[in-house]
Design an enzyme around this catalytic site. Structure first.
Site, PDB file in Angstrom:
ATOM      1  N   HIS A 210       0.800  -1.226   0.000  1.00  0.00           N
ATOM      2  CA  HIS A 210       0.000   0.000   0.000  1.00  0.00           C
ATOM      3  C   HIS A 210       0.833   1.278   0.000  1.00  0.00           C
ATOM      4  O   HIS A 210       0.295   2.365  -0.133  1.00  0.00           O
ATOM      5  CB  HIS A 210      -0.946   0.043   1.211  1.00  0.00           C
ATOM      6  CG  HIS A 210      -0.251   0.337   2.511  1.00  0.00           C
ATOM      7  ND1 HIS A 210       0.465  -0.611   3.197  1.00  0.00           N
ATOM      8  CD2 HIS A 210      -0.149   1.482   3.233  1.00  0.00           C
ATOM      9  CE1 HIS A 210       0.966  -0.064   4.298  1.00  0.00           C
ATOM     10  NE2 HIS A 210       0.620   1.209   4.337  1.00  0.00           N
TER      11      HIS A 210
HETATM   12  C1  UD1 Z   1      -2.343   5.240   5.984  1.00  0.00           C
HETATM   13  C2  UD1 Z   1      -1.077   5.756   6.652  1.00  0.00           C
HETATM   14  C3  UD1 Z   1       0.010   4.707   6.554  1.00  0.00           C
HETATM   15  C4  UD1 Z   1      -0.463   3.378   7.110  1.00  0.00           C
HETATM   16  C5  UD1 Z   1      -1.731   2.975   6.372  1.00  0.00           C
HETATM   17  C6  UD1 Z   1      -2.283   1.666   6.862  1.00  0.00           C
HETATM   18  C7  UD1 Z   1      -0.635   8.186   6.505  1.00  0.00           C
HETATM   19  C8  UD1 Z   1       0.173   9.206   5.823  1.00  0.00           C
HETATM   20  N1  UD1 Z   1      -0.575   6.950   5.957  1.00  0.00           N
HETATM   21  O1  UD1 Z   1      -2.043   5.070   4.593  1.00  0.00           O
HETATM   22  O2  UD1 Z   1       1.132   5.130   7.316  1.00  0.00           O
HETATM   23  O3  UD1 Z   1       0.542   2.403   6.907  1.00  0.00           O
HETATM   24  O4  UD1 Z   1      -2.705   4.006   6.566  1.00  0.00           O
HETATM   25  O5  UD1 Z   1      -3.399   1.276   6.141  1.00  0.00           O
HETATM   26  O6  UD1 Z   1      -1.289   8.472   7.477  1.00  0.00           O
HETATM   27  N2  UD1 Z   1      -9.256   4.705   1.585  1.00  0.00           N
HETATM   28  C9  UD1 Z   1     -10.459   4.051   1.494  1.00  0.00           C
HETATM   29  N3  UD1 Z   1     -11.068   3.664   2.657  1.00  0.00           N
HETATM   30  C10 UD1 Z   1     -10.517   3.901   3.877  1.00  0.00           C
HETATM   31  C11 UD1 Z   1      -9.303   4.581   3.944  1.00  0.00           C
HETATM   32  C12 UD1 Z   1      -8.668   4.972   2.795  1.00  0.00           C
HETATM   33  O7  UD1 Z   1     -10.979   3.810   0.422  1.00  0.00           O
HETATM   34  O8  UD1 Z   1     -11.124   3.489   4.883  1.00  0.00           O
HETATM   35  C13 UD1 Z   1      -8.569   5.094   0.340  1.00  0.00           C
HETATM   36  C14 UD1 Z   1      -8.879   6.504  -0.078  1.00  0.00           C
HETATM   37  O9  UD1 Z   1      -8.971   6.527  -1.444  1.00  0.00           O
HETATM   38  C15 UD1 Z   1      -7.636   7.267   0.352  1.00  0.00           C
HETATM   39  C16 UD1 Z   1      -6.542   6.217   0.204  1.00  0.00           C
HETATM   40  O10 UD1 Z   1      -7.187   4.971   0.520  1.00  0.00           O
HETATM   41  O11 UD1 Z   1      -7.424   8.391  -0.435  1.00  0.00           O
HETATM   42  C17 UD1 Z   1      -5.389   6.420   1.133  1.00  0.00           C
HETATM   43  O12 UD1 Z   1      -5.845   6.536   2.503  1.00  0.00           O
HETATM   44  P1  UD1 Z   1      -4.985   7.370   3.575  1.00  0.00           P
HETATM   45  O13 UD1 Z   1      -5.579   7.279   4.913  1.00  0.00           O
HETATM   46  O14 UD1 Z   1      -4.743   8.722   3.053  1.00  0.00           O
HETATM   47  O15 UD1 Z   1      -3.582   6.635   3.566  1.00  0.00           O
HETATM   48  P2  UD1 Z   1      -3.204   5.082   3.515  1.00  0.00           P
HETATM   49  O16 UD1 Z   1      -2.587   4.799   2.207  1.00  0.00           O
HETATM   50  O17 UD1 Z   1      -4.339   4.206   3.965  1.00  0.00           O
END
Ligand code: UD1
Length: 383
Positions: A210
């Site tokens: 991820h």
């Molecule tokens: C986040 C953390 C990362 C951690 C990871 C674990 C930061 C910078 N990154 O990364 O350190 O290892 O979580 O999973 O805080 N999305 C969904 N559903 C959700 C959450 C996210 O669809 O419940 C999608 C959205 O499109 C979003 C993307 O995933 O834009 C990224 O989510 P985000 O929370 O920004 O960062 P992660 O890549 O999950």
């Protein structure tokens, strides 16, 4: 003592659960108010994991959702500031290194509320990682720095943190793992994924991906997938797909490469002849299912931080698809090998890991299930 404990994203939940449990044993002296920022909001990323860990329903859910780093961090800060001003906690506790961690520490410290950071001092020395910025900022403004290993203490001392702010307590994520291993025995995940059909468990590997550095660029992702396709020829690979990765696979038009095991995942559009016919995708799994899946794997390929630690305790070979790690102890004392994201290195690394015997390794110091009790005892003595 009124403590506000901030969680936002999936890896925070495993770290918060044992702290809440340890605090509950001192109810007369300490109360934990659980705030979920909603950085992760999907049921599979949040609710399912909360339930598996026996976490109480959050006292407040902020629902900040996704956005750019600045948007997400700012939304968490604005919401938390409002809560801290009205509730006046004695201490704000943040865990790990996600955007919600840094936002919580910033909002609290600007109101002169003491901050405790759980999992302080880890450094990848790679400022291209958003988590490294979150770790540096959070540690620089925290009053209590609770660390998982000696190396984290050394990093903090080198950065000029006073020694009496640093407490090596062990690993709260391992508290959760050790506590949940028995409950995970009853998980039916191996049957659900057809890994055990009236006989021994089939040989399989587990893959998680991820990190933006691996999944946000199409050529990098294709190079990784090419290595995985070759490795999967030897044994099946199970790939619980993170929402960020899923979004990228879809936007690059790569969905048809994979086998999809979850009907939910492809809305019934399952392709009949996937190119990677031995890589089976699933939705993200619950915590108990996931640790059961890890514990029987012959090899785990990942770019996660926590999984490097969990596989070390489980003595399962781990291949980390990153060029660096803030958890170097898992390479030195555990089962982890760093290979980056180059195809040849991934393949060579997998073969080398599969030849090693990790059965005699010992867990790192204080990765013993007692970290959260140490944290609560220190806070009760200090505050
Ligand atoms: C986040 C953390 C990362 C951690 C990871 C674990 C930061 C910078 N990154 O990364 O350190 O290892 O979580 O999973 O805080 N999305 C969904 N559903 C959700 C959450 C996210 O669809 O419940 C999608 C959205 O499109 C979003 C993307 O995933 O834009 C990224 O989510 P985000 O929370 O920004 O960062 P992660 O890549 O999950």
């Amino acid at each position: 003592m009124n403590v506000h404990l901030i969680v936002g994203a999936r890896p925070n939940f495993m770290k918060a659960a044992p702290i809440i449990e340890a605090a509950q044993q001192h109810k007369e002296k300490i109360s934990c108010y659980l705030i979920h920022t909603g950085q992760h909001y999907d049921a599979v990323m949040s609710k399912l994991v909360f339930e598996d860990l026996g976490l109480p329903k959050p006292d407040i859910y902020l629902g900040v959702g996704s956005g750019t780093h600045a948007e997400q961090t700012a939304r968490v800060m604005v919401e938390l500031e409002r809560i801290f001003v009205s509730k006046k906690p004695d201490l704000v506790m943040v865990v790990g290194d996600v955007n919600s961690t840094m936002a919580g520490a910033l909002a609290a410290s600007k109101l002169c509320i003491p901050v405790a950071h759980i999992e302080a001092g880890l450094r990848s020395f790679d400022r291209g990682m958003p988590e490294e910025i979150n770790r540096l900022v959070t540690d620089s403004i925290s009053d209590y720095l609770f660390t998982t290993c000696q190396e984290a203490d050394t990093n903090l001392l080198k950065e000029g943190h006073p020694a009496d702010h640093i407490f090596m307590v062990g690993n709260v994520m391992i508290d959760s793992l050790l506590k949940s291993q028995k409950a995970s025995d009853s998980s039916r995940i191996l049957d659900r994924l057809f890994l055990r059909q009236n006989g021994p468990v089939s040989a399989y590997s587990v893959l998680t991906l991820h990190r933006p550095s691996n999944v946000d660029d199409k050529d990098t992702l294709l190079d990784i997938f090419d290595a995985l396709r070759i490795l999967a020829k030897d044994s099946l690979m199970i790939f619980p797909v993170h929402p960020r990765t899923r979004k990228q696979i879809e936007s690059f038009g790569l969905t048809s490469l994979f086998n999809v095991l979850d009907a939910d995942m492809d809305n019934g559009k399952n392709c009949s002849r996937p190119v990677f016919d031995k890589i089976n995708c699933t939705m993200p799994l619950g915590y108990l299912d996931f640790i059961k899946l890890l514990s029987h794997a012959r090899l785990v390929l990942t770019d996660s931080g926590g999984i490097q630690e969990e596989t070390t305790i489980m003595k399962v070979p781990c291949l980390t698809l990153r060029h660096n790690t803030e958890r170097a102890i898992t390479v030195r004392e555990g089962t982890n090998l760093l290979v980056g994201n180059n195809k040849q290195k991934i393949i060579a690394g997998a073969h080398s890991q599969l030849k090693k015997d990790f059965s005699n390794i010992q867990p790192p110091k204080f990765w013993d299930g007692g970290a959260s009790h140490r944290i609560i005892n220190i806070l009760l003595n200090k505050l």
